[in-house]
Design a protein around this motif. Structure first.
Motif, short mmCIF file in Angstrom:
data_model
loop_
_atom_site.label_atom_id
_atom_site.label_comp_id
_atom_site.label_asym_id
_atom_site.label_seq_id
_atom_site.Cartn_x
_atom_site.Cartn_y
_atom_site.Cartn_z
N SER A 29 -109.66 -39.11 -70.77
CA SER A 29 -110.65 -39.24 -69.71
C SER A 29 -111.75 -38.20 -69.83
O SER A 29 -112.76 -38.29 -69.12
N ASN A 44 -112.92 -36.49 -66.56
CA ASN A 44 -113.66 -37.22 -65.54
C ASN A 44 -112.68 -37.79 -64.53
O ASN A 44 -111.81 -38.61 -64.87
N LEU A 81 -112.41 -41.64 -64.25
CA LEU A 81 -111.66 -42.25 -65.35
C LEU A 81 -110.17 -41.96 -65.23
O LEU A 81 -109.34 -42.81 -65.58
N ILE A 82 -109.82 -40.78 -64.73
CA ILE A 82 -108.41 -40.47 -64.49
C ILE A 82 -107.80 -41.48 -63.52
O ILE A 82 -106.69 -42.00 -63.74
N PHE A 136 -107.41 -44.94 -65.27
CA PHE A 136 -106.25 -45.00 -66.17
C PHE A 136 -104.95 -45.06 -65.37
O PHE A 136 -104.00 -45.77 -65.75
#
Length: 889
Positions: free
Chosen positions: A564, A567, A570-571, A574
């Motif tokens: 990620s 970020n 994005l974490i 996911f």
């Protein structure tokens, strides 16, 4: 009436086939006759009685009277609880599709007894095991290993292969984690068989950990409560009430499905049972007014699955959160209630838009006056309810003050008197009978007539919520008292109605027998509904045990941070993907246990390591919401398959449509992670009302944007504009960040002065720079966030306690010493920095929240954009309500 869009030729299942579907999933597909049936029923009944006994004050009372040791500790209760679960799993669930359903093979009897003994091993040899902790003997290891194998088989039978496969993969990692075929980043030293079995089975770190403890202490009683309440007739009452309130509106059957599924979800932890219970009535009526097979099934799926996010029960997750997050149950309810209510309101709106798009008719009902008078009556009823609740609260307080020694007895008598009065009131009205949805004429009942018949069903719910949220009693004790009241209701409601209706003596005696039979069946059904949950929580304990034994959680944090790039958005993406992948095969509870153990701490830790303070409860609710998709997501969403079985539609298309409807449920977790006001964290009740209103409006606009219909069919720019308005209402701070910086930078030399001036709970960020451990010439920069605790003896101590870092001031240089605890947040965040290089690791800046204009100023441009969309659609002849269409029978 709109024509069906899909005529696949697939016919809906019969009522018996639907019940077989529910039993195969929730209570076991096997239905033997003769002595075997009595054994299954008897063991299930005994399980319910045992759980009621250990939740009650009775063990302590009997111990005081008799002097015998009749009180079980938590480990013993978990052992007995799992023994019941695995024993019934082998008897009630056949091994394979071809295995007999009408009898129990000898091998299953042997496996059931052996599995029960292995689970009881901790109870039988509790004293011996406590005297040799960490030093298992051969006998311990044999039964621990056998128990694990049998548990995996029991979970495979009750829940399907996915959970067992995931558990086996994690077990393989325990034993073969040092294999060279594994990437270096996840490789570890591996564990011996003795160490693994001791950790997984002989202690409370694995199978008999927190999850099974919560299942035994809280979840069983709440599942039993829901089963008994449904058996008493509350499920039928909720369905009829929902149709009486909403059935006459556009798309009324779908709106009634949403409301009835929400009310059923209050007491049910099973999405599939919810779909079949309400769907057998709502789905045919939805098809009648114009919903396609897939959309009718999808509405029922979305409504039923979301029942698990609705307090007070929330499946089993609410009680697991109490243990995992470490906050009282009342706070879990407080944080979870607003998103749950909003998602149901937005689903009602989605249904309304579908009805308006297709110009669907409404079902007819007996005239009740003008719509305005209906609203007035509804307002009067709501206000009366609020006043009654306030009156009950002060009456209870007065009785406690006036009669402190007898207050409990007086309150119990008043509760029973209220119950008898409600039964007398209900006896004046015929009992509810669920209409045939395929009948040529459906006449919707009046809400007032329906309420009369089932007011007493609300008493156990009222008592449960009162004990939890007003008295602040434990969930287990609260559920015990609610179940106790339900036992009284199930045994007496039919005899009391017969008495008040002045029927003959034989009929009264028959009603007494019927009430007793309902109680026994409710206790048995509640226990059989718990088989899968007990196995799921135990098998998920293998994954949790692997995380604690191997430290794979830290590896997951490093892996997610790597892909990620730190970020936080994005974490979260996911994490959501991992939840969805696991959700394709795991039941919701097991999915929550697994993913929360792996990812919830990662979200909090990586957020703090990258400058964001994310409350732990927000991370757990985020994981739980995406775990809900387990019952929706194609290709194995079980609730979607159940709905398709009712509607006769295609299961995959039903699942895809359900997922489309559930997009709003997937949006909310991202919102409340970045805007914790939605979870009512540190907000007043006035602020809470405002947050509820604006968030509801935002979610309605999101629903309109995704449906492509607001006042009329939307053009692309209008849908995009509605999405922009939604984002501006939910996250106005995002736009304010471009105008004014969210943080004020302070020189690092003033760090202690800043810490001293900040209030308790204030967030603070520090920018850290230092040489790389691998390459001293390379500089690494980190931004670390943490919340300050109460003011201590000195600002230095306060900073060190909150951050885990020790500051060394060298003139203008503010250096850091290496964290003492390398496993702490600070230790893991700064693990790549070299604290012994020539250049020191230092704080380059301190950041605190800046004083700036309120983010709500961006509501004004949001409203202007919304006004533009409204103006454009009104010019094309749109109205918010849609043009009404005459009702149909």
């Amino acid at each position: 009436m709109a024509q069906q869009e899909d005529e696949s030729g697939r016919g809906p299942l019969s009522e018996q086939e639907l019940q077989d579907l529910v039993t195969a999933t929730d209570t076991g597909a096997r239905d033997p006759a003769g002595p075997s049936a009595y054994v299954i029923a008897g063991v299930a009944l005994l399980w319910s009685l045992f759980q009621i006994y250990v939740a009650s004050p009775l063990p302590y009372t009997l111990a005081n009277w008799t002097g015998l040791q009749l009180v079980f500790n938590s480990t013993q209760i978990r052992s007995i609880h799992l023994a019941f679960g695995v024993f019934l799993a082998f008897l009630a669930y056949p091994a394979f599709a071809r295995s007999p359903r009408d009898r129990i093979p000898i091998i299953d009897w042997v496996l059931a007894l052996l599995a029960a003994f292995c689970a009881l091993y901790l109870f039988i040899f509790y004293r011996d095991l406590s005297q040799r902790p960490g030093l298992p003997i051969t006998q311990d290891l044999v039964f621990a290993g056998l128990g694990l194998v049998l548990l995996l088989e029991a979970s495979r039978r009750a829940l399907g292969p996915p959970l067992a496969i995931v558990a086996i993969i994690f077990l393989g990692y325990v034993f073969f984690g040092s294999a060279t075929i594994l990437p270096d980043v996840i490789r570890w030293g591996g564990a011996s068989f003795a160490r693994a079995m001791d950790h997984m089975w002989l202690t409370t770190n694995g199978v008999f950990g927190v999850a099974v403890g919560v299942s035994a202490s809280f979840v069983f009683l709440f599942v039993l409560f829901g089963s008994m309440l449904d058996k008493a007739g509350a499920g039928n009452f909720f369905i009829k009430l929902a149709f009486a309130l909403l059935g006459h509106l556009r798309g009324g059957p779908a709106k009634a499905a949403v409301l009835s599924s929400m009310m059923t979800g209050l007491i049910s932890g099973s999405s599939i049972a919810n779909v079949v219970t309400t769907g057998t009535f709502t789905i045919p009526l939805m098809k009648r007014v114009g919903f396609t097979r897939e959309k009718a099934g999808a509405v029922e799926v979305a409504a039923s699955v979301n029942g698990q996010i609705m307090p007070p029960v929330m499946g089993a997750a609410a009680f697991l959160m109490v243990e995992y997050v470490g906050i009282p149950y009342s706070q879990v309810v407080q944080h979870a209630v607003l998103p749950a209510v909003i998602t149901y309101i937005s689903l009602l709106y989605i249904v309304h838009l579908e009805a308006v798009k297709k110009d669907m008719p409404a079902l007819s009902r007996r005239s009740t006056g003008s719509p305005f008078m209906g609203l007035v009556r509804g307002g009067i009823v709501f206000l009366s309810f609020v006043l009654v609740m306030i009156g009950i609260y002060w009456l209870v307080q007065f009785i406690r003050m006036a009669l402190p020694a007898l207050s409990l007895e007086v309150l119990v008598l008043l509760l029973l008197a209220a119950y008898v009065g409600m039964i007398w009131y209900a006896a004046r009205t015929p009992d509810l009978e669920l209409d045939d949805p395929n009948a040529p004429l459906i006449e919707l009942p009046k809400a007032g007539e329906v309420v009369k018949t089932g007011l007493h069903f609300l008493l156990p719910l009222f008592l449960l919520v009162w004990m939890l949220l007003v008295e602040h009693r434990s969930p287990g004790l609260s559920a015990f008292y609610a179940v106790l009241l339900l036992i009284v209701i199930m045994v007496t409601q039919k005899p009391l109605k017969a008495f008040f209706r002045q029927v003959s003596q034989p009929e009264v005696i028959a009603s007494v027998r019927e009430g007793g039979r309902d109680l026994i069946e409710g206790l048995i059904l509640g226990a059989r509904n718990m088989i899968g949950i007990a196995c799921a929580t135990a098998a998920a304990g293998i994954i949790v045990g692997t995380v604690t034994l191997t430290g794979i959680g830290q590896v997951m944090a490093q892996f997610v941070e790597f892909i990620s790039g730190g970020n936080i958005f994005l974490i979260l993406v996911f994490t959501a993907i991992i939840s969805l992948i696991l959700g394709m095969g795991l039941p919701t509870t097991a999915n929550y246990i697994v993913v929360s153990s792996l990812m919830a701490p990662v979200i909090v830790e990586l957020g703090a390591a990258n400058g964001y303070l994310i409350p732990l409860i927000a991370a757990h609710l985020f994981v739980f919401y995406f775990g809900l998709m387990a019952d929706v997501t194609p290709p194995v969403g079980l609730a979607s398959f159940a709905a398709a079985a009712v509607s006769g539609g295609d299961p995959l298309r039903t699942g895809a449509q359900s997922f489309f409807y559930e997009m709003r449920t997937a949006l909310l977790p991202f919102v409340f992670v970045f805007n914790t006001d939605l979870l009512l964290i540190d907000v007043s009740w006035v602020e809470g009302i405002f947050i509820f209103i604006k968030a509801t409006i935002a979610m309605l606009l999101f629903a309109a944007a995704t449906q492509g219909f607001f006042m009329v069919r939307s053009r692309l720019w209008e849908s995009l504009a509605l999405l922009l308005v939604t984002f501006m209402l939910l996250r106005p701070g995002f736009f304010l960040d471009f105008v004014q910086p969210p943080y004020e930078q302070i020189a690092p030399q003033q760090i202690f002065q800043t810490v001293e001036n900040e209030p308790e709970g204030a967030g603070i960020r520090i920018n850290i720079s230092g040489p790389s451990f691998d390459n001293p010439d390379q500089t690494i920069e980190r931004t670390m966030a943490f919340a300050l605790g109460p003011a201590g003896e000195s600002p230095e101590a306060r900073f060190e306690e909150a951050s885990g870092l020790t500051v060394v001031q060298q003139g203008d240089l503010v250096a850091l010493e290496e964290p003492l605890d390398l496993n702490s947040l600070a230790g893991r965040t700064l693990a790549e920095m070299d604290f012994y290089a020539d250049r020191p690791v230092q704080i380059t800046a301190v950041e605190v929240a800046a004083e700036r204009m309120p983010p709500e100023v961006f509501y004004l441009p949001a409203l202007l954009i919304l006004g533009l969309v409204v103006f454009a659609q009104r010019r094309r002849g749109g109205t918010l309500a849609g043009n009404p269409k005459p009702a149909v029978a």
